[in-house]
Design an enzyme around this catalytic site. Structure first.
Site, PDB file in Angstrom:
ATOM      1  N   CYS A  21      -8.317  -3.625 -10.099  1.00  0.00           N
ATOM      2  CA  CYS A  21      -6.963  -3.965  -9.653  1.00  0.00           C
ATOM      3  C   CYS A  21      -6.007  -3.325 -10.642  1.00  0.00           C
ATOM      4  CB  CYS A  21      -6.767  -5.476  -9.601  1.00  0.00           C
ATOM      5  SG  CYS A  21      -5.105  -5.978  -9.083  1.00  0.00           S
TER       6      CYS A  21
ATOM      7  N   GLU B 298      -5.134  -0.290  -3.630  1.00  0.00           N
ATOM      8  CA  GLU B 298      -6.355   0.374  -4.052  1.00  0.00           C
ATOM      9  C   GLU B 298      -6.387   1.768  -3.458  1.00  0.00           C
ATOM     10  OE1 GLU B 298      -8.478   1.198  -6.303  1.00  0.00           O
ATOM     11  OE2 GLU B 298      -8.971  -0.942  -6.471  1.00  0.00           O
TER      12      GLU B 298
END
Length: 251
Positions: A2, A111
């Protein structure tokens, strides 16, 4: 992993859903990056019978944990993620896992998927039903040589679930509301007692939306970053984000 996320819910939503005391209002943030300030929620002081105080407190930390024993952080890798499978044993995260577990309020995260030999394509990954979520976090205070302290933190990650592993093999750990109290209770719950919470989100919990590569640059912000685009039409350099001089460094 993340490496970017967003918090666009209102301060009132954060207060109500995470049970925290009042804090300064904050604007929506659409492109939060490592080294920037992030909001974390921790357990508050023990509650007295009849107390009306919220059971939790909020704090702003530098996203990038600095272990308390670090003498010079300039030579330290940027620890903005911690692998949940090994955090309880790793020297950098062991103390925080035992004593300073946190919740990181978020609306979703970004992402990047690398297709073949091509450039990474960004995705906005959000809860399918919308609303606020809470990542599992760790906090640590580091004392500068001059004596002042800085609060720092990291987000715990786990293996990606079947919905997201085609984009990336890791994802942030999401703590569900019914587990907030147990996760934050560092007085009674040792890391081994909460290890079952460090798991991928259930299938169907998240949806992945292809977005413009404008998100690659930290200076870009605003709701347009989360507008869907055709995956094959994500244009530009698609360079995966790295450090940016425009980040709000807390040093």
């Amino acid at each position: 992993m993340c490496g970017r996320f967003a918090l666009t819910e209102t301060p009132e939503a954060v207060q109500n859903q995470l049970g925290v005391a009042d804090f300064e209002p904050f604007p929506p943030r659409y492109n939060i990056a490592p080294t920037q300030p992030v909001l974390m929620v921790m357990s508050g002081p023990p509650q007295r019978p009849g107390s009306n105080l919220p059971p939790r407190r909020s704090m702003l930390v530098r996203w990038g944990l600095i272990p308390s024993w670090t003498k010079d952080p300039k030579g330290l890798s940027l620890l903005f993620n911690a692998r949940s499978e090994t955090a309880a044993e790793k020297p950098s995260f062991r103390t925080a896992m035992r004593h300073r577990r946190t919740l990181v309020p978020a609306s979703g995260f970004y992402e990047w998927r690398r297709a073949g030999g091509g450039s990474p394509e960004p995705y906005w990954i959000k809860p399918r039903k919308g609303g606020l979520i809470a990542f599992a976090g760790l906090a640590e205070s580091w004392a500068e040589p001059g004596g002042s302290e800085i609060d720092t933190g990291a987000i715990l990650t786990t293996a990606a679930n079947e919905d997201l592993r085609g984009i990336h093999h890791r994802m942030p750990v999401v703590i569900q509301p019914q587990d907030f109290e147990r996760w934050l209770d560092c007085l009674n719950q040792e890391p081994r007692h909460v290890a079952d919470l460090l798991k991928p989100a259930e299938p169907g919990f998240f949806e992945a939306v292809p977005v413009s590569d404008a998100v690659n640059r930290v200076a870009n912000a605003g709701p347009g970053l989360q507008e869907p685009v055709e995956s094959s039409r994500v244009t530009g350099s698609r360079k995966k984000p790295a450090g940016d001089d425009s980040q709000l460094d807390l040093f």
